[in-house]
Design a protein around this motif. Structure first.
Motif, short mmCIF file in Angstrom:
data_model
loop_
_atom_site.label_atom_id
_atom_site.label_comp_id
_atom_site.label_asym_id
_atom_site.label_seq_id
_atom_site.Cartn_x
_atom_site.Cartn_y
_atom_site.Cartn_z
N LEU A 125 -8.22 -31.95 42.40
CA LEU A 125 -8.32 -31.39 41.32
C LEU A 125 -7.35 -32.04 40.17
CD1 LEU A 125 -9.10 -27.88 42.12
CD2 LEU A 125 -10.67 -29.61 41.60
N ASP A 126 -7.71 -32.11 38.95
CA ASP A 126 -6.83 -32.39 37.78
C ASP A 126 -5.90 -31.19 37.09
OD1 ASP A 126 -7.06 -35.42 37.13
OD2 ASP A 126 -9.14 -34.87 37.29
N ALA A 127 -6.83 -29.96 37.26
CA ALA A 127 -6.28 -28.92 36.72
C ALA A 127 -6.95 -27.57 37.49
CB ALA A 127 -6.20 -28.63 35.09
N VAL A 128 -6.59 -26.43 37.18
CA VAL A 128 -7.28 -25.19 37.17
C VAL A 128 -7.30 -24.48 36.20
CG1 VAL A 128 -7.15 -23.04 38.63
CG2 VAL A 128 -6.47 -25.07 39.67
N ALA A 129 -8.64 -23.70 35.87
CA ALA A 129 -8.77 -22.85 34.62
C ALA A 129 -9.20 -21.51 35.09
CB ALA A 129 -9.91 -23.64 33.86
N CYS A 130 -9.14 -20.75 33.91
CA CYS A 130 -9.41 -19.20 34.31
C CYS A 130 -9.91 -18.38 33.01
CB CYS A 130 -8.36 -18.38 35.08
SG CYS A 130 -6.89 -18.00 34.24
N GLY A 131 -10.66 -17.49 33.01
CA GLY A 131 -10.88 -16.66 32.04
C GLY A 131 -9.74 -15.72 31.96
N ARG A 132 -9.09 -15.60 30.68
CA ARG A 132 -7.78 -14.63 30.89
C ARG A 132 -8.06 -13.34 30.06
NH1 ARG A 132 -3.43 -18.22 27.47
NH2 ARG A 132 -2.03 -16.38 27.93
N GLY A 133 -9.21 -13.06 29.66
CA GLY A 133 -9.35 -11.96 28.99
C GLY A 133 -10.04 -12.09 27.48
N PRO A 134 -10.73 -11.12 26.84
CA PRO A 134 -10.37 -9.84 27.28
C PRO A 134 -11.61 -9.28 28.25
CG PRO A 134 -11.89 -10.02 25.19
CD PRO A 134 -11.25 -11.71 25.59
N GLY A 135 -11.31 -8.13 28.76
CA GLY A 135 -12.21 -7.48 30.06
C GLY A 135 -11.51 -6.67 30.51
N SER A 136 -11.56 -6.11 31.70
CA SER A 136 -11.10 -5.09 32.30
C SER A 136 -9.62 -5.32 33.07
CB SER A 136 -11.97 -4.41 33.71
OG SER A 136 -11.61 -5.45 34.63
N PHE A 137 -8.88 -4.32 32.70
CA PHE A 137 -7.35 -4.26 33.17
C PHE A 137 -7.34 -5.28 34.68
CE2 PHE A 137 -3.73 -3.22 35.36
CZ PHE A 137 -2.73 -3.42 34.25
N THR A 138 -8.11 -4.56 35.43
CA THR A 138 -8.12 -5.15 36.77
C THR A 138 -8.74 -6.43 36.85
OG1 THR A 138 -7.99 -2.80 37.80
CG2 THR A 138 -8.84 -4.77 39.27
N GLY A 139 -9.91 -6.79 36.41
CA GLY A 139 -10.53 -8.12 36.41
C GLY A 139 -9.86 -9.00 35.79
N VAL A 140 -9.11 -8.87 34.56
CA VAL A 140 -8.31 -9.88 34.07
C VAL A 140 -6.99 -10.40 35.16
CG1 VAL A 140 -6.76 -10.46 32.19
CG2 VAL A 140 -8.91 -9.41 31.74
N ARG A 141 -6.61 -9.22 35.61
CA ARG A 141 -5.34 -9.54 36.59
C ARG A 141 -5.68 -10.54 37.69
NH1 ARG A 141 -1.08 -4.81 37.81
NH2 ARG A 141 0.00 -6.95 38.85
N ILE A 142 -6.87 -9.98 38.30
CA ILE A 142 -7.48 -10.68 39.27
C ILE A 142 -7.89 -12.22 38.84
CG2 ILE A 142 -9.47 -11.06 41.10
CD1 ILE A 142 -9.63 -7.95 40.78
N SER A 143 -8.47 -12.47 37.82
CA SER A 143 -8.61 -13.67 37.36
C SER A 143 -7.47 -14.64 37.29
CB SER A 143 -9.58 -13.41 36.17
OG SER A 143 -9.85 -14.95 35.56
N VAL A 144 -6.65 -14.14 36.42
CA VAL A 144 -5.22 -14.83 36.22
C VAL A 144 -4.59 -15.13 37.42
CG1 VAL A 144 -3.37 -15.00 34.77
CG2 VAL A 144 -5.37 -14.29 33.85
N SER A 145 -4.27 -14.17 38.32
CA SER A 145 -3.38 -14.12 39.41
C SER A 145 -4.14 -15.08 40.50
CB SER A 145 -3.01 -12.64 40.02
OG SER A 145 -4.17 -12.40 40.44
N MET A 146 -5.37 -15.21 40.59
CA MET A 146 -6.21 -16.10 41.60
C MET A 146 -5.84 -17.50 41.07
SD MET A 146 -7.72 -16.12 44.47
CE MET A 146 -8.54 -14.86 44.62
N ALA A 147 -6.11 -17.76 39.78
CA ALA A 147 -5.91 -19.09 39.19
C ALA A 147 -4.50 -19.47 39.43
CB ALA A 147 -6.27 -19.09 37.86
N GLN A 148 -3.54 -18.68 39.20
CA GLN A 148 -1.96 -19.11 39.37
C GLN A 148 -1.90 -19.40 40.69
OE1 GLN A 148 -0.31 -15.50 37.90
NE2 GLN A 148 0.34 -16.61 35.87
N ALA A 149 -2.36 -18.82 41.75
CA ALA A 149 -1.85 -19.01 43.14
C ALA A 149 -2.48 -20.13 43.39
CB ALA A 149 -2.80 -17.96 43.86
N LEU A 150 -3.88 -20.43 42.94
CA LEU A 150 -4.62 -21.98 43.47
C LEU A 150 -3.49 -23.14 42.61
CD1 LEU A 150 -8.13 -20.85 42.67
CD2 LEU A 150 -7.02 -21.25 44.79
N ALA A 151 -3.18 -22.85 41.47
CA ALA A 151 -2.46 -23.81 40.86
C ALA A 151 -1.17 -24.27 41.23
CB ALA A 151 -2.26 -23.67 39.14
N PHE A 152 -0.41 -23.13 41.67
CA PHE A 152 0.93 -23.15 42.33
C PHE A 152 0.60 -23.91 43.51
CE2 PHE A 152 2.70 -19.47 39.67
CZ PHE A 152 3.96 -20.28 39.24
#
Length: 233
Positions: free
Chosen positions: A57-84
């Motif tokens: 890949l060249d990059a990872v992307a994610c939806g960072r909100g707005p949305g549910s508190f839990t859903g946004v955390r899942i979206s961003v944390s999963m994307a961070q883990a993949l990118a790292f």
């Protein structure tokens, strides 16, 4: 060739998309309680279908909100883990903007209003204009009661026709009823990783991505954080 993996779990929808120079492979379901269970299999699915690895890949992307508190955390944390893990940049996309882009594809409307039901008598509101295929905010995104949302749309668009998308219009009929005759309803009400990937590709071409730790969840009623992310399209 630009290759971007995008994920989104900010709302009831759970989706993953892999963008390769305009072509997109994606998978999606509506599963409010299944995000953590479904995301990894979905990621594995699109990678296998495209014969790619995370390292390709060249990059990872994610939806960072707005949305549910839990859903946004899942979206961003999963994307961070993949990118790292893959040592790739991360691109965060505002979900309302992705919704506007999806609605525009369907109706080709010059203006799109996206509203997500934020509970507690409020909506997350985005008002967008299209001079090309990419949505630009007419005013900063906001967290407001439906009455205030009506006022903001009237001030921003006057009597112009627009496409409406998002769960906020179903939760608060006042939003649609106030614009009778000027409104077209999009068939889709949830964000999708397809548009997040496409918007991320535009952002990547313009300025690359960010270090994964710099892409943070948007906690929706934190007005200071929301203002900051609105400025980072």
């Amino acid at each position: 060739m630009t290759r971007i993996l995008a994920i989104d779990a900010a709302t009831e929808g759970c989706s993953v998309a892999l963008y390769q120079d305009g072509a997109v492979e994606s998978v999606r379901s509506v599963s409010p309680q299944g995000h953590t269970r479904l995301l990894l299999p979905y990621i594995d699915d699109v990678l296998k279908k495209t014969n790619l690895r995370l390292q390709d890949l060249d990059a990872v992307a994610c939806g960072r909100g707005p949305g549910s508190f839990t859903g946004v955390r899942i979206s961003v944390s999963m994307a961070q883990a993949l990118a790292f893990g893959a040592e790739k940049p991360l691109i965060g996309i505002v979900d309302l903007r992705a919704m506007a882009m999806r609605a525009h594809k369907e109706t080709e409307s010059e203006y799109v209003v996206a509203a997500i039901d934020a509970r507690m008598g409020e909506v997350y509101l985005g008002i967008y204009a299209f001079s090309g295929k990419v949505p630009e905010p007419v005013v900063p995104e906001a967290v407001v009661p439906p009455e205030k949302a009506v006022e903001l749309v009237r001030d921003a668009l006057g009597g112009k026709s627009f496409t409406a998308t998002g769960t906020g219009f179903g939760a608060y009929p006042l939003l649609a009823d106030s614009f009778d005759g000027c409104i077209t309803r999009a068939s889709e009400n949830l964000p999708d990783a397809v548009e997040i990937a496409e918007l991320a590709a535009v952002s990547f071409a313009e300025n690359g991505g960010e270090e994964p730790e710099n892409v943070l969840p948007v906690y929706l009623r934190d007005n200071v954080s929301w203002k900051k992310v609105s400025e980072q399209h």
